[in-house]
Scaffold this active site. Structure first.
Site, PDB file in Angstrom:
ATOM      1  N   GLY A  11      35.796  25.032   9.989  1.00  0.00           N
ATOM      2  CA  GLY A  11      36.184  25.767   8.788  1.00  0.00           C
ATOM      3  C   GLY A  11      34.948  26.120   7.973  1.00  0.00           C
ATOM      4  O   GLY A  11      33.824  25.788   8.351  1.00  0.00           O
ATOM      5  N   VAL A  13      33.947  25.035   4.928  1.00  0.00           N
ATOM      6  CA  VAL A  13      33.258  23.863   4.385  1.00  0.00           C
ATOM      7  C   VAL A  13      32.837  22.932   5.522  1.00  0.00           C
ATOM      8  O   VAL A  13      31.720  22.402   5.516  1.00  0.00           O
ATOM      9  CB  VAL A  13      34.161  23.134   3.360  1.00  0.00           C
ATOM     10  N   LEU A  37      45.402  17.582  12.757  1.00  0.00           N
ATOM     11  CA  LEU A  37      45.973  16.818  11.639  1.00  0.00           C
ATOM     12  C   LEU A  37      47.495  16.786  11.676  1.00  0.00           C
ATOM     13  O   LEU A  37      48.111  16.034  10.927  1.00  0.00           O
ATOM     14  CB  LEU A  37      45.502  17.387  10.294  1.00  0.00           C
ATOM     15  N   ALA A  60      42.325  21.623   6.487  1.00  0.00           N
ATOM     16  CA  ALA A  60      43.480  21.817   5.608  1.00  0.00           C
ATOM     17  C   ALA A  60      44.214  23.068   6.040  1.00  0.00           C
ATOM     18  O   ALA A  60      43.652  23.918   6.734  1.00  0.00           O
ATOM     19  CB  ALA A  60      43.022  21.977   4.153  1.00  0.00           C
ATOM     20  N   THR A 101      42.154  21.195  -4.628  1.00  0.00           N
ATOM     21  CA  THR A 101      42.118  22.581  -5.091  1.00  0.00           C
ATOM     22  C   THR A 101      42.469  22.755  -6.567  1.00  0.00           C
ATOM     23  O   THR A 101      43.215  21.942  -7.139  1.00  0.00           O
ATOM     24  CB  THR A 101      43.119  23.404  -4.241  1.00  0.00           C
ATOM     25  N   ASP A 102      41.954  23.828  -7.137  1.00  0.00           N
ATOM     26  CA  ASP A 102      42.342  24.274  -8.477  1.00  0.00           C
ATOM     27  C   ASP A 102      43.836  24.629  -8.536  1.00  0.00           C
ATOM     28  O   ASP A 102      44.425  24.636  -9.609  1.00  0.00           O
ATOM     29  CB  ASP A 102      41.500  25.486  -8.888  1.00  0.00           C
ATOM     30  N   TYR A 125      51.295  25.714  -1.194  1.00  0.00           N
ATOM     31  CA  TYR A 125      49.941  25.213  -0.916  1.00  0.00           C
ATOM     32  C   TYR A 125      49.513  24.204  -1.994  1.00  0.00           C
ATOM     33  O   TYR A 125      49.084  23.083  -1.681  1.00  0.00           O
ATOM     34  CB  TYR A 125      48.955  26.382  -0.843  1.00  0.00           C
ATOM     35  N   TRP A 150      38.163  28.766  -5.025  1.00  0.00           N
ATOM     36  CA  TRP A 150      37.712  30.100  -4.598  1.00  0.00           C
ATOM     37  C   TRP A 150      36.552  30.011  -3.587  1.00  0.00           C
ATOM     38  O   TRP A 150      35.477  30.561  -3.794  1.00  0.00           O
ATOM     39  CB  TRP A 150      37.279  30.922  -5.808  1.00  0.00           C
TER      40      TRP A 150
HETATM   41  N1  LIG Z   1      39.418  28.290   0.768  1.00  0.00           N
HETATM   42  C1  LIG Z   1      39.564  28.133  -0.552  1.00  0.00           C
HETATM   43  O1  LIG Z   1      39.531  29.106  -1.317  1.00  0.00           O
HETATM   44  C2  LIG Z   1      39.751  26.766  -1.148  1.00  0.00           C
HETATM   45  C3  LIG Z   1      39.939  26.661  -2.540  1.00  0.00           C
HETATM   46  C4  LIG Z   1      40.097  25.378  -3.076  1.00  0.00           C
HETATM   47  C5  LIG Z   1      40.060  24.268  -2.277  1.00  0.00           C
HETATM   48  N2  LIG Z   1      39.891  24.423  -0.930  1.00  0.00           N
HETATM   49  C6  LIG Z   1      39.908  23.224  -0.106  1.00  0.00           C
HETATM   50  O2  LIG Z   1      38.637  23.041   0.493  1.00  0.00           O
HETATM   51  C7  LIG Z   1      38.769  22.454   1.779  1.00  0.00           C
HETATM   52  C8  LIG Z   1      38.024  23.256   2.825  1.00  0.00           C
HETATM   53  O3  LIG Z   1      38.598  24.554   2.867  1.00  0.00           O
HETATM   54  P1  LIG Z   1      37.913  25.760   3.646  1.00  0.00           P
HETATM   55  O4  LIG Z   1      37.755  26.857   2.674  1.00  0.00           O
HETATM   56  O5  LIG Z   1      36.742  25.294   4.428  1.00  0.00           O
HETATM   57  O6  LIG Z   1      39.126  26.136   4.609  1.00  0.00           O
HETATM   58  P2  LIG Z   1      39.090  26.853   6.028  1.00  0.00           P
HETATM   59  O7  LIG Z   1      37.870  27.674   6.173  1.00  0.00           O
HETATM   60  O8  LIG Z   1      40.435  27.486   6.161  1.00  0.00           O
HETATM   61  O9  LIG Z   1      38.965  25.633   7.017  1.00  0.00           O
HETATM   62  C9  LIG Z   1      40.006  24.745   7.208  1.00  0.00           C
HETATM   63  C10 LIG Z   1      39.885  24.223   8.609  1.00  0.00           C
HETATM   64  O10 LIG Z   1      40.984  23.348   8.815  1.00  0.00           O
HETATM   65  C11 LIG Z   1      41.433  23.567  10.124  1.00  0.00           C
HETATM   66  N3  LIG Z   1      42.815  23.172  10.319  1.00  0.00           N
HETATM   67  C12 LIG Z   1      43.955  23.784   9.918  1.00  0.00           C
HETATM   68  N4  LIG Z   1      45.022  23.116  10.384  1.00  0.00           N
HETATM   69  C13 LIG Z   1      44.538  22.066  11.082  1.00  0.00           C
HETATM   70  C14 LIG Z   1      45.131  21.014  11.809  1.00  0.00           C
HETATM   71  N5  LIG Z   1      46.462  20.910  11.935  1.00  0.00           N
HETATM   72  N6  LIG Z   1      44.331  20.109  12.399  1.00  0.00           N
HETATM   73  C15 LIG Z   1      42.993  20.197  12.308  1.00  0.00           C
HETATM   74  N7  LIG Z   1      42.372  21.180  11.668  1.00  0.00           N
HETATM   75  C16 LIG Z   1      43.139  22.095  11.048  1.00  0.00           C
HETATM   76  C17 LIG Z   1      41.277  25.044  10.359  1.00  0.00           C
HETATM   77  O11 LIG Z   1      41.234  25.259  11.743  1.00  0.00           O
HETATM   78  P3  LIG Z   1      41.721  26.647  12.388  1.00  0.00           P
HETATM   79  O12 LIG Z   1      40.599  27.584  12.149  1.00  0.00           O
HETATM   80  O13 LIG Z   1      41.937  26.288  13.809  1.00  0.00           O
HETATM   81  O14 LIG Z   1      42.969  27.045  11.653  1.00  0.00           O
HETATM   82  C18 LIG Z   1      39.962  25.324   9.673  1.00  0.00           C
HETATM   83  O15 LIG Z   1      38.874  25.195  10.572  1.00  0.00           O
HETATM   84  C19 LIG Z   1      40.277  22.329   2.013  1.00  0.00           C
HETATM   85  O16 LIG Z   1      40.707  21.055   1.674  1.00  0.00           O
HETATM   86  C20 LIG Z   1      40.878  23.329   1.063  1.00  0.00           C
HETATM   87  O17 LIG Z   1      42.202  22.979   0.688  1.00  0.00           O
HETATM   88  C21 LIG Z   1      39.717  25.635  -0.353  1.00  0.00           C
END
Ligand SMILES: NC(=O)c1ccc[n+]([C@@H]2O[C@H](COP(=O)([O-])OP(=O)(O)OC[C@H]3O[C@@H](n4cnc5c(N)ncnc54)[C@H](OP(=O)(O)O)[C@@H]3O)[C@@H](O)[C@H]2O)c1
Length: 304
Positions: A11, A13, A37, A60, A101-102, A125, A150
Protein backbone atom coordinates in the site's frame (compact mmCIF):
# COMPACT_ATOMS: atom_id res chain seq x y z
CA UNK A 1 18.22 -5.52 15.58
CA UNK A 2 14.56 -5.48 16.43
CA UNK A 3 12.17 -7.37 14.17
CA UNK A 4 9.25 -5.49 12.62
CA UNK A 5 6.34 -7.20 10.90
CA UNK A 6 4.72 -4.91 8.31
CA UNK A 7 1.28 -5.72 6.91
CA UNK A 8 -0.12 -4.17 3.72
CA UNK A 9 3.43 -3.71 2.50
CA UNK A 10 2.33 -2.82 -1.03
CA UNK A 11 0.00 0.00 0.00
CA UNK A 12 0.98 3.66 -0.03
CA UNK A 13 2.10 3.77 3.60
CA UNK A 14 3.23 0.13 3.73
CA UNK A 15 5.66 0.54 0.84
CA UNK A 16 7.23 3.59 2.44
CA UNK A 17 7.32 2.11 5.94
CA UNK A 18 9.06 -1.07 4.76
CA UNK A 19 11.61 1.07 2.92
CA UNK A 20 12.12 3.53 5.76
CA UNK A 21 12.65 0.86 8.43
CA UNK A 22 14.77 -1.36 6.21
CA UNK A 23 18.35 -1.53 7.44
CA UNK A 24 17.48 -0.12 10.87
CA UNK A 25 15.34 -3.13 11.76
CA UNK A 26 14.80 -6.61 10.44
CA UNK A 27 11.67 -6.05 8.38
CA UNK A 28 9.29 -8.94 7.70
CA UNK A 29 7.02 -7.44 5.03
CA UNK A 30 3.72 -9.06 4.04
CA UNK A 31 1.23 -8.00 1.43
CA UNK A 32 -2.25 -9.41 1.02
CA UNK A 33 -0.94 -12.47 -0.83
CA UNK A 34 0.98 -13.70 2.22
CA UNK A 35 -1.00 -12.10 5.06
CA UNK A 36 -4.68 -11.61 4.33
CA UNK A 37 -6.36 -9.65 7.11
CA UNK A 38 -9.62 -11.40 6.27
CA UNK A 39 -8.01 -14.68 7.37
CA UNK A 40 -7.81 -14.82 11.18
CA UNK A 41 -5.75 -18.02 11.28
CA UNK A 42 -3.22 -16.60 8.84
CA UNK A 43 -2.82 -13.45 10.94
CA UNK A 44 -2.01 -15.52 14.03
CA UNK A 45 0.32 -17.84 12.10
CA UNK A 46 2.30 -15.00 10.51
CA UNK A 47 2.76 -13.14 13.78
CA UNK A 48 3.79 -16.28 15.65
CA UNK A 49 6.35 -17.28 13.04
CA UNK A 50 7.83 -13.76 12.82
CA UNK A 51 8.04 -13.24 16.61
CA UNK A 52 8.16 -9.46 16.07
CA UNK A 53 9.09 -6.72 18.50
CA UNK A 54 6.82 -4.36 16.60
CA UNK A 55 3.87 -4.93 14.28
CA UNK A 56 3.15 -2.03 11.92
CA UNK A 57 -0.32 -2.52 10.49
CA UNK A 58 -0.41 -0.68 7.17
CA UNK A 59 -3.16 -2.84 5.65
CA UNK A 60 -6.71 -1.57 5.61
CA UNK A 61 -9.85 -1.50 3.54
CA UNK A 62 -9.44 2.09 2.32
CA UNK A 63 -12.01 2.38 -0.50
CA UNK A 64 -14.28 4.83 1.31
CA UNK A 65 -17.16 4.81 -1.20
CA UNK A 66 -16.98 1.08 -1.99
CA UNK A 67 -17.16 0.31 1.74
CA UNK A 68 -20.77 1.55 1.79
CA UNK A 69 -21.69 -1.50 -0.31
CA UNK A 70 -19.25 -3.93 1.34
CA UNK A 71 -19.64 -3.22 5.06
CA UNK A 72 -18.93 -6.80 6.13
CA UNK A 73 -15.58 -6.99 4.34
CA UNK A 74 -14.65 -3.48 5.52
CA UNK A 75 -15.47 -4.50 9.10
CA UNK A 76 -13.47 -7.74 8.85
CA UNK A 77 -10.35 -5.93 7.63
CA UNK A 78 -10.63 -2.64 9.53
CA UNK A 79 -12.19 -3.77 12.81
CA UNK A 80 -11.86 -7.51 13.41
CA UNK A 81 -8.31 -7.96 12.09
CA UNK A 82 -6.76 -5.16 14.19
CA UNK A 83 -8.28 -6.83 17.25
CA UNK A 84 -6.62 -10.13 16.31
CA UNK A 85 -3.34 -8.34 15.66
CA UNK A 86 -3.74 -6.78 19.10
CA UNK A 87 -4.26 -10.16 20.76
CA UNK A 88 -1.25 -11.58 18.93
CA UNK A 89 0.84 -8.53 19.79
CA UNK A 90 -0.06 -8.98 23.43
CA UNK A 91 0.86 -12.66 23.30
CA UNK A 92 4.22 -11.81 21.68
CA UNK A 93 4.88 -8.82 23.93
CA UNK A 94 5.09 -6.72 20.77
CA UNK A 95 4.16 -3.08 20.21
CA UNK A 96 1.31 -2.67 17.71
CA UNK A 97 1.63 0.47 15.62
CA UNK A 98 -1.61 1.03 13.75
CA UNK A 99 -3.00 3.78 11.50
CA UNK A 100 -6.46 5.21 11.77
CA UNK A 101 -8.29 8.09 10.19
CA UNK A 102 -9.75 11.58 10.44
CA UNK A 103 -13.01 9.99 9.25
CA UNK A 104 -13.76 8.80 12.82
CA UNK A 105 -15.11 12.36 13.29
CA UNK A 106 -18.28 13.86 11.83
CA UNK A 107 -16.59 17.13 10.85
CA UNK A 108 -18.99 19.47 12.65
CA UNK A 109 -16.40 20.89 15.05
CA UNK A 110 -14.99 24.34 14.43
CA UNK A 111 -11.22 24.12 14.67
CA UNK A 112 -8.84 21.18 14.84
CA UNK A 113 -9.93 17.92 16.45
CA UNK A 114 -7.95 16.65 19.43
CA UNK A 115 -7.75 13.07 20.73
CA UNK A 116 -10.25 13.86 23.49
CA UNK A 117 -12.97 15.03 21.10
CA UNK A 118 -15.93 12.71 20.72
CA UNK A 119 -15.97 10.50 17.64
CA UNK A 120 -18.99 10.14 15.39
CA UNK A 121 -18.14 8.59 12.03
CA UNK A 122 -20.54 9.27 9.16
CA UNK A 123 -19.42 6.46 6.83
CA UNK A 124 -18.96 2.69 6.93
CA UNK A 125 -15.21 3.20 6.49
CA UNK A 126 -15.05 5.62 9.44
CA UNK A 127 -17.18 3.39 11.64
CA UNK A 128 -15.11 0.29 10.92
CA UNK A 129 -11.84 2.15 11.51
CA UNK A 130 -13.17 3.39 14.86
CA UNK A 131 -14.16 -0.17 15.76
CA UNK A 132 -10.61 -1.22 14.87
CA UNK A 133 -9.18 1.35 17.29
CA UNK A 134 -11.47 0.05 20.03
CA UNK A 135 -10.60 -3.58 19.33
CA UNK A 136 -6.90 -2.78 19.70
CA UNK A 137 -7.44 -0.94 22.98
CA UNK A 138 -9.64 -3.80 24.19
CA UNK A 139 -6.97 -6.39 23.36
CA UNK A 140 -4.77 -4.92 26.06
CA UNK A 141 -1.65 -4.91 23.87
CA UNK A 142 0.94 -2.16 23.92
CA UNK A 143 -0.13 0.10 21.06
CA UNK A 144 0.30 3.41 19.32
CA UNK A 145 -2.59 4.35 17.03
CA UNK A 146 -1.81 7.18 14.62
CA UNK A 147 -4.83 8.90 13.11
CA UNK A 148 -3.78 10.45 9.83
CA UNK A 149 -5.60 12.04 6.87
CA UNK A 150 -5.81 12.53 3.09
CA UNK A 151 -2.91 10.16 2.34
CA UNK A 152 -1.19 10.43 -1.04
CA UNK A 153 2.11 9.66 -2.69
CA UNK A 154 3.76 8.82 -5.99
CA UNK A 155 2.06 5.44 -6.22
CA UNK A 156 -1.25 3.85 -5.30
CA UNK A 157 -4.79 5.16 -5.46
CA UNK A 158 -4.82 8.74 -4.27
CA UNK A 159 -6.10 12.23 -5.01
CA UNK A 160 -2.82 13.60 -6.39
CA UNK A 161 -2.43 10.86 -8.98
CA UNK A 162 -6.15 11.02 -9.85
CA UNK A 163 -5.88 14.77 -10.53
CA UNK A 164 -2.80 14.34 -12.72
CA UNK A 165 -4.41 11.45 -14.61
CA UNK A 166 -7.69 13.29 -15.24
CA UNK A 167 -5.79 16.34 -16.44
CA UNK A 168 -4.52 14.32 -19.39
CA UNK A 169 -8.00 14.13 -20.91
CA UNK A 170 -9.95 17.05 -19.45
CA UNK A 171 -9.63 20.79 -19.88
CA UNK A 172 -11.59 21.48 -16.70
CA UNK A 173 -11.74 19.75 -13.32
CA UNK A 174 -14.44 20.48 -10.73
CA UNK A 175 -13.08 20.00 -7.21
CA UNK A 176 -14.79 20.16 -3.81
CA UNK A 177 -13.87 23.31 -1.88
CA UNK A 178 -15.88 22.92 1.33
CA UNK A 179 -14.09 19.98 2.98
CA UNK A 180 -11.04 21.00 4.99
CA UNK A 181 -8.15 18.76 5.98
CA UNK A 182 -4.42 18.15 5.81
CA UNK A 183 -3.02 16.19 2.88
CA UNK A 184 -0.40 13.92 4.42
CA UNK A 185 2.15 12.15 2.27
CA UNK A 186 2.79 8.43 2.76
CA UNK A 187 6.50 9.21 2.83
CA UNK A 188 6.06 11.65 5.71
CA UNK A 189 3.98 9.11 7.65
CA UNK A 190 6.70 6.49 7.17
CA UNK A 191 9.41 8.91 8.26
CA UNK A 192 7.40 9.80 11.36
CA UNK A 193 6.96 6.10 12.10
CA UNK A 194 10.70 5.56 11.91
CA UNK A 195 11.40 8.62 14.05
CA UNK A 196 8.96 7.37 16.68
CA UNK A 197 10.73 4.04 16.92
CA UNK A 198 14.17 5.58 16.68
CA UNK A 199 13.82 8.70 18.80
CA UNK A 200 17.34 8.73 20.07
CA UNK A 201 18.81 8.13 16.64
CA UNK A 202 22.12 7.34 18.30
CA UNK A 203 22.85 4.16 16.39
CA UNK A 204 21.97 2.78 12.98
CA UNK A 205 19.64 0.30 14.62
CA UNK A 206 16.35 0.71 16.36
CA UNK A 207 16.85 -0.60 19.87
CA UNK A 208 14.37 -2.60 21.94
CA UNK A 209 14.70 -0.04 24.73
CA UNK A 210 13.43 2.68 22.35
CA UNK A 211 10.44 0.52 21.44
CA UNK A 212 9.73 0.05 25.15
CA UNK A 213 9.87 3.82 25.64
CA UNK A 214 7.29 4.36 22.90
CA UNK A 215 5.12 1.55 24.24
CA UNK A 216 5.16 3.34 27.60
CA UNK A 217 2.98 5.97 25.94
CA UNK A 218 0.33 3.56 24.68
CA UNK A 219 -2.59 5.44 23.17
CA UNK A 220 -4.19 7.25 20.27
CA UNK A 221 -2.39 10.16 18.59
CA UNK A 222 -3.26 12.47 15.74
CA UNK A 223 -0.51 12.44 13.12
CA UNK A 224 -1.20 14.63 10.12
CA UNK A 225 0.85 17.16 8.19
CA UNK A 226 0.80 20.69 9.58
CA UNK A 227 -1.44 23.28 7.96
CA UNK A 228 -4.75 22.73 6.23
CA UNK A 229 -6.49 23.24 2.92
CA UNK A 230 -9.48 22.02 0.91
CA UNK A 231 -9.46 19.44 -1.88
CA UNK A 232 -9.66 22.39 -4.29
CA UNK A 233 -6.67 24.07 -2.61
CA UNK A 234 -4.80 20.79 -2.72
CA UNK A 235 -5.56 20.40 -6.44
CA UNK A 236 -4.28 23.92 -7.15
CA UNK A 237 -1.08 23.19 -5.24
CA UNK A 238 -0.59 19.88 -7.08
CA UNK A 239 -0.73 21.52 -10.51
CA UNK A 240 1.40 24.49 -9.36
CA UNK A 241 4.04 22.10 -8.06
CA UNK A 242 3.89 19.86 -11.14
CA UNK A 243 4.42 22.92 -13.35
CA UNK A 244 7.28 24.13 -11.16
CA UNK A 245 8.98 20.73 -11.29
CA UNK A 246 8.24 20.43 -15.02
CA UNK A 247 6.38 17.16 -14.61
CA UNK A 248 5.06 16.27 -18.08
CA UNK A 249 1.30 16.80 -18.36
CA UNK A 250 -1.36 19.45 -18.77
CA UNK A 251 -2.74 21.95 -16.27
CA UNK A 252 -6.53 22.04 -16.46
CA UNK A 253 -8.82 24.88 -15.40
CA UNK A 254 -9.93 24.20 -11.82
CA UNK A 255 -13.47 25.01 -10.71
CA UNK A 256 -14.37 25.08 -7.01
CA UNK A 257 -17.60 23.26 -6.22
CA UNK A 258 -19.52 22.27 -3.08
CA UNK A 259 -19.89 18.77 -1.63
CA UNK A 260 -23.58 18.95 -2.58
CA UNK A 261 -22.56 19.35 -6.22
CA UNK A 262 -20.43 16.16 -6.07
CA UNK A 263 -22.56 13.42 -4.54
CA UNK A 264 -20.69 10.27 -3.45
CA UNK A 265 -21.94 7.02 -1.86
CA UNK A 266 -20.12 7.80 1.43
CA UNK A 267 -20.53 11.02 3.41
CA UNK A 268 -17.31 12.79 4.35
CA UNK A 269 -16.65 15.20 7.23
CA UNK A 270 -16.56 18.89 6.26
CA UNK A 271 -13.80 19.50 8.79
CA UNK A 272 -11.08 16.85 8.91
CA UNK A 273 -8.40 18.99 10.51
CA UNK A 274 -6.64 17.19 13.39
CA UNK A 275 -4.29 18.72 15.94
CA UNK A 276 -1.05 16.75 16.26
CA UNK A 277 0.01 18.64 19.41
CA UNK A 278 -0.24 15.55 21.64
CA UNK A 279 2.10 13.58 19.36
CA UNK A 280 4.58 16.45 19.40
CA UNK A 281 4.50 16.97 23.16
CA UNK A 282 4.70 13.25 23.98
CA UNK A 283 7.31 12.10 21.49
CA UNK A 284 8.86 15.32 20.16
CA UNK A 285 8.04 14.40 16.56
CA UNK A 286 5.79 16.02 13.98
CA UNK A 287 5.01 16.07 10.27
CA UNK A 288 6.00 19.23 8.39
CA UNK A 289 3.55 21.45 6.51
CA UNK A 290 1.56 19.61 3.84
CA UNK A 291 3.15 21.70 1.09
CA UNK A 292 6.57 20.27 1.97
CA UNK A 293 5.23 16.74 1.61
CA UNK A 294 3.71 17.67 -1.73
CA UNK A 295 7.01 19.05 -3.04
CA UNK A 296 8.70 15.79 -2.10
CA UNK A 297 5.95 13.62 -3.62
CA UNK A 298 5.92 15.54 -6.91
CA UNK A 299 9.72 15.27 -7.09
CA UNK A 300 9.32 11.49 -6.85
CA UNK A 301 7.03 11.38 -9.91
CA UNK A 302 8.46 10.30 -13.26
CA UNK A 303 9.98 13.46 -14.74
CA UNK A 304 9.63 15.33 -11.41
N1 LIG B 1 -5.64 6.70 2.11
C1 LIG B 1 -6.07 7.67 2.92
O1 LIG B 1 -6.46 8.76 2.46
C2 LIG B 1 -6.07 7.49 4.41
C3 LIG B 1 -6.57 8.54 5.21
C4 LIG B 1 -6.55 8.35 6.60
C5 LIG B 1 -6.05 7.20 7.15
N2 LIG B 1 -5.59 6.21 6.33
C6 LIG B 1 -5.12 4.99 6.95
O2 LIG B 1 -3.73 4.83 6.71
C7 LIG B 1 -3.40 3.46 6.58
C8 LIG B 1 -2.62 3.20 5.30
O3 LIG B 1 -3.46 3.56 4.21
P1 LIG B 1 -2.91 3.68 2.72
O4 LIG B 1 -3.26 5.03 2.25
O5 LIG B 1 -1.50 3.21 2.64
O6 LIG B 1 -3.89 2.65 2.02
P2 LIG B 1 -3.68 1.80 0.69
O7 LIG B 1 -2.69 2.46 -0.19
O8 LIG B 1 -5.05 1.53 0.19
O9 LIG B 1 -3.02 0.48 1.24
C9 LIG B 1 -3.74 -0.43 1.99
C10 LIG B 1 -3.15 -1.78 1.73
O10 LIG B 1 -3.93 -2.71 2.47
C11 LIG B 1 -4.07 -3.85 1.67
N3 LIG B 1 -5.23 -4.65 2.03
C12 LIG B 1 -6.54 -4.42 1.80
N4 LIG B 1 -7.27 -5.46 2.23
C13 LIG B 1 -6.39 -6.35 2.74
C14 LIG B 1 -6.52 -7.63 3.34
N5 LIG B 1 -7.71 -8.22 3.47
N6 LIG B 1 -5.41 -8.25 3.75
C15 LIG B 1 -4.19 -7.69 3.61
N7 LIG B 1 -4.00 -6.51 3.03
C16 LIG B 1 -5.09 -5.84 2.62
C17 LIG B 1 -4.22 -3.33 0.27
O11 LIG B 1 -3.88 -4.36 -0.62
P3 LIG B 1 -4.51 -4.44 -2.09
O12 LIG B 1 -3.73 -3.45 -2.88
O13 LIG B 1 -4.27 -5.85 -2.48
O14 LIG B 1 -5.96 -4.07 -1.96
C18 LIG B 1 -3.22 -2.19 0.26
O15 LIG B 1 -1.94 -2.63 -0.17
C19 LIG B 1 -4.72 2.71 6.70
O16 LIG B 1 -4.91 2.27 8.00
C20 LIG B 1 -5.76 3.74 6.36
O17 LIG B 1 -7.02 3.45 6.96
C21 LIG B 1 -5.57 6.34 4.98
Amino acid sequence: MIRVLVTGARGQVGTEVARELGGRAEVVAHDRSTLDLANAEQIAARVREARPDVIVNCAAYTAVDRAEGEPDLARTVNAVAPGILGEEAKRAGALLLHYSTDYVFDGTKRGAYTETDGTNPVSVYGRTKLEGERAIVQSGCRHVILRTSWVYGPHGANFMLTMLRLAATRDELRVVDDQRGAPTSARAIARLTRELLDRNGDTDEIARREVDEVAGHTGIYHATAAGETTWFGFAQAIFDEARRKRVPGRSPRLVAITTAEYPTPARRPANSVLSSARLQSTFGVAIADWRRGLEEAVSALPGG
